[in-house]
Design a protein around this motif. Sequence first.
Motif, PDB file in Angstrom:
ATOM      1  N   ASP A   1      40.845  38.873  49.105  1.00  0.00           N
ATOM      2  CA  ASP A   1      40.866  40.257  49.578  1.00  0.00           C
ATOM      3  C   ASP A   1      39.858  41.058  48.758  1.00  0.00           C
ATOM      4  N   ALA A   2      38.707  41.362  49.349  1.00  0.00           N
ATOM      5  CA  ALA A   2      37.635  42.044  48.626  1.00  0.00           C
ATOM      6  C   ALA A   2      38.013  43.458  48.210  1.00  0.00           C
ATOM      7  N   ALA A   3      39.079  43.998  48.783  1.00  0.00           N
ATOM      8  CA  ALA A   3      39.517  45.343  48.403  1.00  0.00           C
ATOM      9  C   ALA A   3      40.250  45.343  47.065  1.00  0.00           C
ATOM     10  N   LEU A   4      40.645  44.165  46.590  1.00  0.00           N
ATOM     11  CA  LEU A   4      41.389  44.066  45.335  1.00  0.00           C
ATOM     12  C   LEU A   4      40.440  43.694  44.200  1.00  0.00           C
ATOM     13  N   PRO A   5      40.636  44.255  43.010  1.00  0.00           N
ATOM     14  CA  PRO A   5      39.743  43.969  41.874  1.00  0.00           C
ATOM     15  C   PRO A   5      39.906  42.532  41.392  1.00  0.00           C
ATOM     16  N   LEU A   6      38.814  41.794  41.398  1.00  0.00           N
ATOM     17  CA  LEU A   6      38.878  40.373  41.076  1.00  0.00           C
ATOM     18  C   LEU A   6      39.280  40.131  39.627  1.00  0.00           C
ATOM     19  N   ARG A   7      38.771  40.932  38.715  1.00  0.00           N
ATOM     20  CA  ARG A   7      39.073  40.721  37.304  1.00  0.00           C
ATOM     21  C   ARG A   7      40.577  40.730  37.040  1.00  0.00           C
ATOM     22  N   GLN A   8      41.272  41.705  37.631  1.00  0.00           N
ATOM     23  CA  GLN A   8      42.708  41.806  37.430  1.00  0.00           C
ATOM     24  C   GLN A   8      43.437  40.631  38.077  1.00  0.00           C
ATOM     25  N   LEU A   9      42.957  40.221  39.257  1.00  0.00           N
ATOM     26  CA  LEU A   9      43.574  39.087  39.941  1.00  0.00           C
ATOM     27  C   LEU A   9      43.453  37.811  39.107  1.00  0.00           C
ATOM     28  N   VAL A  10      42.296  37.618  38.502  1.00  0.00           N
ATOM     29  CA  VAL A  10      42.094  36.425  37.676  1.00  0.00           C
ATOM     30  C   VAL A  10      43.080  36.415  36.513  1.00  0.00           C
ATOM     31  N   ARG A  11      43.277  37.548  35.895  1.00  0.00           N
ATOM     32  CA  ARG A  11      44.242  37.624  34.787  1.00  0.00           C
ATOM     33  C   ARG A  11      45.650  37.280  35.256  1.00  0.00           C
ATOM     34  N   GLU A  12      46.005  37.768  36.427  1.00  0.00           N
ATOM     35  CA  GLU A  12      47.348  37.501  36.940  1.00  0.00           C
ATOM     36  C   GLU A  12      47.535  36.018  37.233  1.00  0.00           C
ATOM     37  N   VAL A  13      46.539  35.409  37.833  1.00  0.00           N
ATOM     38  CA  VAL A  13      46.643  33.978  38.147  1.00  0.00           C
ATOM     39  C   VAL A  13      46.711  33.165  36.860  1.00  0.00           C
ATOM     40  N   GLN A  14      45.902  33.514  35.872  1.00  0.00           N
ATOM     41  CA  GLN A  14      45.957  32.821  34.581  1.00  0.00           C
ATOM     42  C   GLN A  14      47.338  32.940  33.952  1.00  0.00           C
ATOM     43  N   ALA A  15      47.878  34.146  33.976  1.00  0.00           N
ATOM     44  CA  ALA A  15      49.199  34.362  33.375  1.00  0.00           C
ATOM     45  C   ALA A  15      50.263  33.544  34.095  1.00  0.00           C
ATOM     46  N   ASP A  16      50.166  33.482  35.423  1.00  0.00           N
ATOM     47  CA  ASP A  16      51.134  32.720  36.204  1.00  0.00           C
ATOM     48  C   ASP A  16      51.035  31.233  35.878  1.00  0.00           C
ATOM     49  N   ALA A  17      49.799  30.716  35.804  1.00  0.00           N
ATOM     50  CA  ALA A  17      49.598  29.299  35.501  1.00  0.00           C
ATOM     51  C   ALA A  17      50.086  28.967  34.097  1.00  0.00           C
ATOM     52  N   THR A  18      49.838  29.873  33.142  1.00  0.00           N
ATOM     53  CA  THR A  18      50.290  29.657  31.770  1.00  0.00           C
ATOM     54  C   THR A  18      51.816  29.642  31.703  1.00  0.00           C
ATOM     55  N   GLY A  19      52.444  30.556  32.447  1.00  0.00           N
ATOM     56  CA  GLY A  19      53.907  30.604  32.470  1.00  0.00           C
ATOM     57  C   GLY A  19      54.510  29.341  33.058  1.00  0.00           C
TER      58      GLY A  19
END
Length: 430
Positions: free
Chosen positions: A404-422
Amino acid sequence: MAQQAPILIVGAGQAGAMAAAELRKLGHADRIVMVGGERHAPYERPPLSKAVLADAGQRGQIGVHPASFYAEREIDLRLGTTVTAIDPARSVAACTDGSEIHFGACLLATGGSARALKALPPGTPDVHYLRTLDDADALREAMQRADEILVIGGGFLGLETASTAVDLGLKVTVLESADTLLGRAAPAELGDWLAQRIRARGVDLRLGCQIAAIEPQSQGVRVQLADGTAWQVPVLVVAIGLTPNSGLAAGAGLALHPGNGGIRIDERGRTSAPNIYAAGDCASQFHPLFGTEMRLESWQSANEQARIAATSMLGLEAAPAATPWFWTDQFGCNVQMLGAAHAGIRYAWRERPPGDAASPKFMLLGTLDGRLRHAIAVNAGGDLRQLRALFGLPVEEHLARLCDAALPLRQLVREVQADATGRTASLTTL
């Protein structure tokens, strides 16, 4: 410096020059001899089909290192000389100038040669293969005298050459036998989009075509397809791939890959012979990301393999190679690719502009088994750099939002990283 057997680098290109630099960076103070068949000091090849082809003034801007680099670091650079044979048992290399070089370790960075059509060997009038700086000079001069060119081959090199020709105002035809562009390196989604863009720029792009005859004429070359379509053009460019320069290794009894013809190396750059290493376009190596052994013909791969080989020659441990990365500039687009194409990968678009868009910007995200394995960025190199952190991580649940190009990619990457780490932490405690 101590007069002991030097480290010999065979090949004065990207890999060879980077290996020499790495040896000095790591503190190697003994002799380094680099032997190269061209008369030019090591230069970067990617600009040959772009900046250098368009402007002779760019020739002096493409050196791998500054002109003074080799003398300042006491690297014995021998240009216009070729190593003709290597004796691994004696650690001796024979050269075309009659000299012999006794080495303590040897790096084969012999690169590759443009694959030629049997009907059009190199040197055929009005036919051009683009691999060296001299090739680029000859093609540029020919294009300055012509109003039309025909390119055989719809790979990266062929398309970059076609793009430069269009920018210079020439009429351009591109012939590709496959049904899509860049089929070995990119998904059909990108190939189809790029084909639309190329045609919108006025190129006569023919896909899935078979050449029936090629006939050099007194002026120009006549090319005829199986369907009867024919052209007679003043300049013909053949860009159908690369053949590894592995003959020297074969003559020395080193192991070659039976499929791709490259010199087989392990994860440390070692060949099958002690104290002999290889790097660059001539080297074949197992790549975990691809799950197979292959030759990677890229600027980054040459640099990484050279770094690792140089470190290994000194008995040191090298950091693992970075995720494969490749780029191309063509038809107003900077295309960058991170990772690798695999059978079974599914691709999703982050934006999808039309092929004739003035300033297109988008990404294609490729997943396999729910994990990010391949990412392609068109005029979005900054976004691609952010995605490096997600490679190999499970992203399937987040893919719709990542696209979704309307969403900020940097923040999305952090969220995915946090989810994978968890998830990893949860599995560890079970």
